[in-house]
Enzyme design. Structure first.
Site: not given
Length: 977
Positions: A484-485, A650, A844, A846, A848
């Site tokens: 994940d990023k 972002r 890290d 939810a 995922d």
């Protein structure tokens, strides 16, 4: 009467099973009893080890409907067998949701019902005219359905296919006591009952293990032959291992029970109609009950859909996500209610409701209870784990089977030699049994697990906790890891870089100072101050880190509403935000929480003194723009967005819409999300800076040098994801990134894929580049082709669905996956596994959880050791835990191979030595046997596993199985010497 062969249960689900019906047969039972006596109990032991033989040996086949015993077999690759006993309950309906007839007293038949049903039989006062058959398997009751002629399980209120509107209209008043007792017959007690088995039961189960049976047989054999020292050591070792196993098993049961017991027995308020409230224990709840959520919160004892009010919930125990989330009431829509789809409106069992807010009382409808809840399913997965298909364990079994065949051949050889030498029958029998005991090393299963135990101990010291030790070995074989990023590769907290407002269809210059007088009265800052899910707990703001950063930048104040403030707004409000200098005050009247699938959130607010409502929205820029009026979106939107995202920022877009003044508060609550979030005015962009974690680049470099592929799977913008991939070294500076834009088919055109370089602003129609899909061999090539593919979640779905022949080759070079939903992350892991990758997943949040569970090895960056979101949980908040896990997995694998080679050589050498001695004839002395089996065989394998893992991940990987050329050559060559 024709008897069916069997039926399929839970068709299409993960726990799909075949089922066959049987009924007891007296003559078979007598025959088995005679065989057990004649064999000294060995027949019963065999039938215990092979349960399907036990059922077939004592029962005769019949139809599933008429069966009293069932034989179950999973339809997956493992083909596990189980058996169950069918029970009968008499009730006034066939299903828990049937309408009830005249009153009478319920009774149960056959006296041996499952406890969860038996304890409720006296409470139900309905007509007992229907016989309901059921059985229990892995803590779930399955009931016979006359319509489908099959056994089915009732999960809860979702079985009625009730719409969200039905939840409000038909289930908001609760159940009568009579109806509650009736449904309890089917759903049982609402508890996740982790029963700690008594020590005697655990002891019997352990003693019946083939390993200990062989040990006990060896003890009797050595004692009979006079090897008392060796027999005593054998017995002592067996007792120590059994005692250790008993302690470990019971400790794990107690720990799991303590983890779930906190919400098993709480007092709740249940509504009996719209006026009466009754206090009951949570264990009595059934689907359809309406409960009150206290203002000061509670630990949820069931899954429940909110029908009135809002709740602030911590779901850390379920997901590992420590940030509280806000749950709102179920919208009154005609869409079918689904707990997963409507999780923003559902309180899950085990979650902690921090506080609840409503005009009167917060109400929720119970939808699932017991082991059918989300927490219950997680606990079931721990109590009844699926076996891991690991080649090492399969090869170890094959080796023992081969040695068993060798033992049988040698048995015949020894009998022949001894008969020719006129040896007594007693000596022949003991000699043959000795050879069989030596050929099949009983210590092999124990020694193969020693490496796992030590690896788990070492990982715990580094902050990595494991709930599935079998996956440690698999972690040593990983050749691809998905990351994940946000919060994984980059810092969890974002820094507000600045804003860029849109006015009259054009962008204003970027602004970094927000708390200025000119900006405070704009809709842009109002959106920043109101569109969030923050709450105040003990005068401290809690919520999403991004929301906290954005709100803090405005300088506004968030307050919990008081009763008199609610009257001033003439509406029920959940939160009040205001400027400290009274330039504006707004009450949030409805919140539409952030959805990963929709990639946006919004709030409906009313400004103090105004008669109309406003809706403010924020989310992914591409999503927000599609909801806005075209003339309010600047023409340079695409170029401006790309400028920010290519630098790794972002970007969040904001929008606003003023609702009609005639809409009342109740009408606003009844409007669907699609009706509210439309015809918006584009306000501008919030630019957030997301820094890469210090350890990220180094870990990715180590994985790259070890020939382990790394992918980024994120819900963020494509350009931002590409920028971060380059900055952290996942994509090298000299490598190109090709973006695959895939469109679904429509009435005029079929599905299509457009390829473009990420660095090209404009691609001419005739501009092409030759890209070689190197076919099946690309995965194993050491030379990098010099390009990577990047794809969005939407394009990924199109490619996998409409271009299956291309998808596997495409995924061999795809590195960046942007705008991926949680379901698409799971799908990606599955596709990668189908092309023979050993997939790891590191995340890290939810979002995922599904991918973490689906991967071969999932590791969650969470501070919650008790989190059951993934097989591995790391308290270290960076990806350095990934290399630690791979190193320890490889160390455990190498230990297993070394132990296997040693034990195989031990068996071969012992086998040859004994045969040479028998031919003399002679035998080992007592001291020799003790030294060989305990001084060498037991000591060395246990010390082998004490070697720590190598300090870095190297390029060469250990083999996945024992049966390979190198291993066989090593064992056979040394054995022949």
């Amino acid at each position: 009467m024709k008897i069916r062969e069997g039926t399929i249960m839970n068709q299409g689900q993960q726990d799909e099973m075949e089922v066959w019906g049987y009924r007891p047969c007296l003559w078979k039972v007598i025959l088995v009893g005679v065989g057990a006596v004649c064999s000294g109990g060995l027949l019963l032991l065999l039938l215990y080890w092979v349960p399907e033989w036990g059922v077939k040996a004592t029962c005769t086949p019949t139809s599933v409907k008429e069966a009293s015993r069932l034989l179950l077999r999973t339809t997956d690759d493992f083909k596990q067998w189980f058996h169950a006993k069918v029970h009968v309950v008499w009730a006034s309906g066939k299903t828990p949701f049937d309408s009830l007839g005249p009153l009478s007293t319920a009774q149960l038949r056959d006296g041996d019902e499952h406890p969860s049903l038996k304890e409720n039989y006296g409470k139900c006062t309905q007509r007992t005219s229907f016989k309901v058959q059921y059985f229990n398997h892995h803590s779930i009751n399955y009931f016979w359905n006359e319509g489908t002629q099959n056994f089915e399980t009732y999960k809860g209120l979702e079985d009625t296919n009730a719409s969200c509107a039905d939840i409000h209209n038909n289930h908001s008043s609760g159940l009568t006591k009579t109806l509650q007792d009736y449904r309890a017959l089917f759903f049982g007690k609402n508890e996740i009952d982790v029963k700690v088995p008594p020590l005697f039961k655990i002891f019997i189960k352990e003693v019946m293990n083939p390993f200990y049976v062989i040990q006990m047989g060896s003890f009797i054999l050595w004692t009979y032959q006079g090897f008392y020292d060796y027999a005593f050591l054998t017995l002592t070792m067996a007792i120590v291992l059994i005692a250790t196993s008993l302690y470990t098993i019971r400790k794990n049961y107690v720990r799991l029970r303590d983890m779930v017991i906190s919400h098993s027995m709480v007092q709740v308020s249940v509504w009996r109609g719209n006026t009466d409230v009754e206090q009951i224990m949570s264990t009595e709840l059934v689907p359809g009950d309406v409960i009150t959520i206290p203002a000061n919160g509670m630990i949820m004892a069931c899954d429940a859909a909110i029908i009135c009010g809002t709740c602030t919930v911590s779901e850390g125990m379920l997901t590992g996500e420590s940030v509280p989330v806000t749950k709102t009431s179920v919208p009154s829509l005609k869409t079918i209610y689904d707990a997963e789809e409507h999780k923003q409106h559902t309180l899950f069992c085990g979650s902690h409701v921090i506080q609840s807010r409503a005009d009167k009382q917060v109400k929720a409808v119970v939808v699932r209870t017991g082991f059918n809840t989300v927490k219950g399913q997680l606990v079931r997965g721990i109590l009844h784990p699926k076996p891991t298909d690991f080649k090492l364990h399969r090869d170890a079994k094959h080796f023992m089977m081969v040695m068993g065949v060798v033992a049988v051949i040698d048995f015949i050889y020894i009998v022949t030699i001894d008969v020719m030498n006129q040896v007594s029958i007693e000596v022949i029998i003991t000699g043959c049994l000795n050879v069989v005991a030596l050929c099949i090393p009983p210590m092999l299963p124990v020694t193969l697990t020693v490496g796992l135990v030590n690896a788990q101990r070492r990982m715990k010291k580094t902050g990595i906790f494991c709930i599935s030790p079998q996956r440690i070995n698999i972690s040593g074989l990983l050749d691809l890891v998905c990351f994940d990023k946000t919060g994984t590769l980059t810092e969890d907290s974002l820094h507000l870089w600045g804003i860029q407002r849109a006015e009259v269809g054009t962008f204003s210059p970027p602004e970094t100072e927000i708390a200025t007088e000119n900006l405070m009265k704009t809709s842009f800052v109002t959106c920043m101050a109101t569109c969030h899910s923050l709450i105040s707990i003990e005068d401290k703001l809690c919520g999403d880190p991004i929301d906290l950063k954005v709100f803090s930048a405005t300088g506004w104040i968030l307050e919990e509403p008081k009763k008199e403030q609610t009257e001033i707004y003439n509406a029920q409000i959940s939160t009040i935000v205001r400027h400290p200098q009274q330039w504006g005050e707004f009450g949030i009247v409805r919140q539409l929480p952030f959805s990963s699938a929709l990639q946006r959130m919004s709030v409906v607010v009313r400004q103090l003194g105004q008669k109309h409502f406003d809706i403010y929205l924020k989310g992914a820029p591409e999503t927000v723009v599609n909801l806005c009026k075209p003339h309010t979106v600047p023409q340079s939107f695409t170029e401006t967005l790309e400028t920010y995202t290519r630098q790794g920022f972002r970007v969040i877009a904001l929008a606003h819409h003023q609702l009609e003044s005639k809409l009342s508060w109740q009408e606003v609550q009844n409007l669907s999300r699609e009706q509210l979030e439309t015809n918006m005015d584009f306000l501008g962009l919030i630019v957030m800076q997301n820094k890469i974690k210090e350890q990220t680049s180094g870990v990715l470099l180590d994985l790259r040098q070890a020939n382990i592929r790394t992918l980024m799977v994120t819900g963020d913008n494509m350009s931002t994801a590409i920028s971060v991939a380059r900055d952290c070294g996942m994509v090298q500076a000299h490598e190109d990134i090709i973006i695959a834009d895939a469109g679904p088919p429509n009435e005029e055109n079929p599905a299509s894929i457009t390829w473009r370089y990420s660095d090209n602003h404009v691609v001419n129609n005739n501009q092409t580049a030759e890209v070689s899909f190197a076919g099946d061999g690309l995965k194993d090539k050491e030379e990098e082709p010099g390009y990577h593919f990047a794809v969005t979640g939407q394009a990924f779905a199109v490619i996998t669905q409409h271009f299956p022949e291309l998808s596997q080759k495409f995924l061999l070079r795809a590195t960046v996956f942007a705008r991926m939903t949680p379901d698409q992350k799971i799908q990606l892991v599955e596709v990668l596994q189908n092309i023979d990758y050993m997939v790891g997943m590191c995340g890290d949040g939810a979002n995922d959880c599904g991918a973490l569970k689906k991967a071969h090895s999932g590791i969650s960056l969470s501070e919650l050791e008790a989190s059951v979101a993934s097989p591995f949980t790391s308290s270290i908040p960076n990806i350095s835990c990934v290399t630690t896990l791979i190193r320890e997995g490889r160390a455990a694998l190498i230990t297993s191979f070394s132990v296997f080679k040693f034990m195989a050589l031990y068996s071969i050498i012992q086998f040859c030595s004994v045969n040479l001695l028998i031919s003399i004839p002679s035998w080992f002395g007592n001291a020799q046997v003790v030294f060989i089996d305990y001084g060498i065989c037991l000591f060395l394998p246990f010390t082998m596993s004490l070697n720590p893992a190598w300090k870095k991940v190297v390029r060469s990987t250990p083999p996945s199985g024992l049966i390979n050329a190198q291993m066989l050559f090593s064992v056979l060559s040394q054995g022949l010497q």
